[in-house]
Design an enzyme around this catalytic site. Structure first.
Site, mmCIF file in Angstrom:
data_model
loop_
_atom_site.group_PDB
_atom_site.id
_atom_site.type_symbol
_atom_site.label_atom_id
_atom_site.label_comp_id
_atom_site.label_asym_id
_atom_site.label_seq_id
_atom_site.Cartn_x
_atom_site.Cartn_y
_atom_site.Cartn_z
ATOM 1 N N LYS A 109 0.819 -1.219 0.000
ATOM 2 C CA LYS A 109 0.000 0.000 0.000
ATOM 3 C C LYS A 109 0.854 1.270 0.000
ATOM 4 O O LYS A 109 0.387 2.331 -0.377
ATOM 5 C CB LYS A 109 -0.963 -0.025 1.171
ATOM 6 C CG LYS A 109 -2.041 -1.099 0.995
ATOM 7 C CD LYS A 109 -3.106 -1.014 2.069
ATOM 8 C CE LYS A 109 -4.304 -1.913 1.747
ATOM 9 N NZ LYS A 109 -3.996 -3.344 1.911
HETATM 10 C C1 PLP Z 1 -4.583 -4.410 1.193
HETATM 11 C C2 PLP Z 1 -3.847 -5.684 1.137
HETATM 12 C C3 PLP Z 1 -4.218 -6.720 0.246
HETATM 13 C C4 PLP Z 1 -5.432 -6.643 -0.640
HETATM 14 O O1 PLP Z 1 -5.316 -5.701 -1.679
HETATM 15 P P1 PLP Z 1 -6.625 -5.200 -2.458
HETATM 16 O O2 PLP Z 1 -6.156 -4.086 -3.307
HETATM 17 O O3 PLP Z 1 -7.572 -4.737 -1.381
HETATM 18 O O4 PLP Z 1 -7.177 -6.343 -3.216
HETATM 19 C C5 PLP Z 1 -3.432 -7.860 0.209
HETATM 20 N N1 PLP Z 1 -2.362 -8.001 1.015
HETATM 21 C C6 PLP Z 1 -1.986 -7.036 1.881
HETATM 22 C C7 PLP Z 1 -0.813 -7.272 2.762
HETATM 23 C C8 PLP Z 1 -2.701 -5.847 1.983
HETATM 24 O O5 PLP Z 1 -2.324 -4.899 2.855
#
Ligand code: PLP
Length: 539
Positions: free
Chosen positions: A121
C-alpha cells in the site's frame, strides 16, 4: 493541450462525467455513490516494449501516468517531482524487485514491500500523500486563515492502510488525517507503526469494536451533511482512483524485469494477486488493457471468497454463499486480515468496463449510458437483496481475463512452511526476508495465499511464467509466521525483522481511545474537536 478522454473521469453510476484528475483525487467517491474511472483506457505508443525497457521505476511511472493526467493539470516537471519524492523513501533501489522464488517452475515473486511501512500500500499512499499536498499548496497560494482549504482525511483500517496513509500524510500542511482502527485486532507491529507517529496532523482513534464498525463510522461521516459543510473530507482507501493508477507501474516494471531474467523463455505469463478489495489486481487489469502481454490474471482469495464465488457460481456476486443460512457469519477472521472483506469495492470498476465492452448500444455514448445503468441497478441489488447476477456475456468477458482460486487458512500456513523449506532464491537482495543460515524464503500470510494459488495454476499450466505479488513483509504478521515456522530449524523471527521495526515499542505514542458504545456522532464530534485544536495550535 486539451485533456484526452483517458484524462477525464466519470462515475460508474452515471451522475458525473468530464471530471478532472484533481477533482476525482480530492473527492474520492462520486456523489451518486459510484467510483471514478477514466472515460477511456489509453493505448501506449507502438514502441513501448523496446523504448521503455530500461526506464527506472519512477520514469516508467511518469510515462504511464501521463496518459491519465493532463499536462494542463499537472505540468510534466511537477508530476516527475511528485513521483520521484514518493519513491525516494523506498528501501530498495529497484523499488519493486522481482525475485526468482522457484526457478525450476518459472515462479517469480514481485516484492512490493520495500516502502516505509513494508506493505504494498506504500506504493500508492506515499504518492497520494504528495498529490494531496501538491493540490493544496496550489489551491491555497496567497490565502490565509479560513480561506485556506483544509482537508480532513478519514480512513478505517485493519492495519496496513492506516500505517501507510499516516506515513504518506504526516506533517503535510492543511491536511489532518484520522485513522480508525479496531483496538486489539491489528497486529502489534501495525498498531505501533500508527501510534508512534506523533506529528500534530496525525490522529489515531482506537475503537472498541471490529474493522467493520470502523468502516461503518467512516461511511457515516462521508454521508453526513454537517461534516461535509464544515470540513472537506478526503478518502485514502482504494476507492481513490490515484491509488489504482499508482499501482499500474509495477505490473509493467515486473514484466521488463522478467524479460531480462536468465530463465526467461518467452513462455506465456500469468500474474497472481492476493486480493481483498480488488484494487491491486484491478491495476493489473488496466495494465493488460493497455497492452501488457499477460495471458491471465489470477485472483487469489482467502476464505472470504466473494470474488472466487463469482467465477464459480455463474456470475452471481453475493455477500453470502448461495444457499447459506440467513444468520451465516459475515466476515471470517483469517491469517490474512488485510483480505478479510465481505464485498470487494473495486469490482464495480471492472464490471462497468465489462458492461461497456459487451453491451450493444450503437454509439460509445449510448454504451456508456447502458453501462452506468447496469452498474447502478446491480449495486442497488447488492444493497437491498444482498447480491446480483451479471449477464453471461459479462461473465464470459471476465473469464477471458481472470481466473480465481480460494485458499484456506490451513493452506496458507502450510504454504509458508513449504516455501521456507524449498525456496532459496539466489537473486534476492539483502532486504529479502530469508534465513541467513539456510536461505529459506519467508512469506507473509497474504503473499502465501498468492503462492498457494500460483502452485495450482502452475500445475495446470506447466512452463508458463508466473509472477506472484508479495503484498507485505512477513515481520508485520509475526503470529501467522511463527505459527508456520516456530521451532523449525534455521528459522528465527529476529533474523527477518527489518531495522526500522526494532525498538518501536519504546517510542513515544499518540492515540485517542474511543470508549465502547460511542456512536458515530460521538466520533464525529471528537474529529471536529481535534481538528479545531490542531488548527489553534498552528495559529
Ligand atoms: C490491502 C492488502 C491486500 C489486498 O489488496 P486489495 O487491493 O484490497 O485487493 C493484500 N495483502 C496485503 C498485505 C494488503 O495490505
Amino acid at each position: 493541450m486539451a485533456p484526452t478522454l483517458s484524462q477525464k473521469y466519470l462515475s460508474t453510476r452515471g451522475a458525473e462525467y468530464g471530471l478532472s484528475f484533481e477533482d476525482v483525487v480530492l473527492q474520492g467517491l462520486a456523489k451518486d455513490g459510484g467510483l471514478f474511472i477514466p472515460e477511456e483506457i489509453p493505448s501506449l505508443p507502438a514502441s513501448w516494449e523496446t523504448e521503455w525497457a530500461d526506464l527506472s521505476f519512477e520514469e516508467l511511472a511518469f510515462r504511464l501516468q501521463s496518459n491519465f493526467i493532463s499536462e494542463s493539470e499537472i505540468p510534466s516537471d511537477d508530476l516527475r517531482d511528485i513521483i520521484n519524492r514518493s519513491y525516494a523513501t523506498f528501501h530498495h533501489p529497484q523499488r519493486t524487485p522481482l525475485v526468482d522464488l522457484d526457478g525450476k517452475n518459472n515462479l517469480h515473486l514481485l516484492e512490493l514491500f520495500h516502502g516505509q511501512t513494508r506493505a504494498f500500500k506504500d506504493v500508492a499512499l506515499a504518492y497520494l500523500g504528495n498529490l494531496f499536498e501538491y493540490f493544496l499548496v496550489r489551491k491555497n497560494e496567497g490565502k490565509t486563515g479560513k480561506d485556506r482549504l483544509h482537508l480532513t482525511v478519514v480512513g478505517a483500517t485493519s492495519g496496513d492502510t492506516g500505517s501507510a496513509a499516516i506515513s504518506g500524510l504526516r506533517g503535510k500542511k492543511d491536511c489532518s488525517v484520522f485513522i480508525l482502527f479496531p483496538e486489539g485486532r491489528t497486529s502489534p507491529i501495525q498498531r505501533l507503526q500508527m501510534i508512534t507517529v506523533c506529528d500534530a496532523n496525525v490522529h489515531n482513534l482506537a475503537v472498541q469494536g471490529t474493522f467493520d464498525n470502523c468502516q461503518d463510522t467512516v461511511k457515516a461521516l462521508f454521508a453526513d451533511p454537517k461534516m461535509n459543510a464544515e470540513h472537506h473530507l478526503a478518502a485514502v482507501n482504494s476507492i481513490n482512483w490515484a491509488r489504482i493508477l499508482a499501482q499500474i507501474t509495477y505490473y509493467f516494471y515486473a514484466y521488463f524485469q522478467l524479460k531480462k531474467s536468465p530463465g526467461y523463455n518467452k513462455e506465456k505469463l500469468r500474474i497472481v494477486v492476493p486480493s481483498g478489495n480488488f484494487g491491486d489486481i484491478l491495476a493489473g487489469w488496466f495494465a493488460k488493457q493497455m497492452g501488457l502481454p499477460a495471458d491471465k490474471l489470477v485472483i487469489a482469495t482467502n476464505e472470504n471468497d466473494i470474488l472466487d464465488r463469482f467465477f464459480r457460481n455463474d456470475g452471481h456476486y453475493t455477500k453470502k454463499a448461495l444457499g447459506a443460512p440467513a444468520d451465516a457469519e459475515d466476515v471470517k477472521e483469517t491469517h490474512s486480515p488485510a483480505m478479510d472483506i465481505l464485498v470487494s469495492s473495486n469490482f464495480e470498476r471492472l464490471l462497468w468496463f465489462l458492461a461497456y465492452q459487451t453491451n450493444n448500444g450503437s454509439t460509445a455514448e449510448e454504451r456508456r449510458g447502458h453501462a452506468c445503468e447496469n452498474v447502478s441497478s446491480w449495486l442497488n441489488d447488492l444493497k437491498s437483496k444482498g447480491g446480483f447476477q451479471v449477464p453471461s456475456a459479462v461473465l464470459e468477458a471476465a473469464k477471458a481475463e481472470f481466473e480465481s482460486e480460494r485458499v484456506s487458512n490451513d493452506e496458507t500456513i502450510s504454504t509458508i512452511r513449504e516455501t521456507f523449506s524449498s525456496c532459496f532464491p539466489t537473486n534476492s537482495g539483502e532486504s529479502s526476508p530469508k534465513s541467513s543460515k539456510t536461505g529459506g524464503y519467508v512469506l507473509d500470510p497474504h503473499t502465501a495465499v498468492g503462492i498457494a494459488a500460483s502452485r495450482r495454476s502452475i500445475q495446470r499450466n506447466p512452463g508458463v511464467h508466473h509472477i506472484s505479488l508479495s503484498t507485505a513483509h512477513p515481520a508485520k504478521f509475526a503470529d501467522a509466521v511463527d505459527l508456520a515456522l516456530g521451532g523449525k530449524e534455521g528459522y528465527s523471527f529476529s533474523e527477518i525483522l527489518p531495522e526500522d521495526f526494532i525498538g518501536l515499542e519504546k517510542r513515544e505514542t499518540r492515540v485517542t481511545d474511543v470508549p465502547a458504545g460511542t456512536t458515530w456522532e460521538g466520533i464525529r464530534d471528537l474529529v471536529i474537536a481535534e481538528v479545531d485544536q490542531e488548527l489553534q495550535g498552528q495559529r
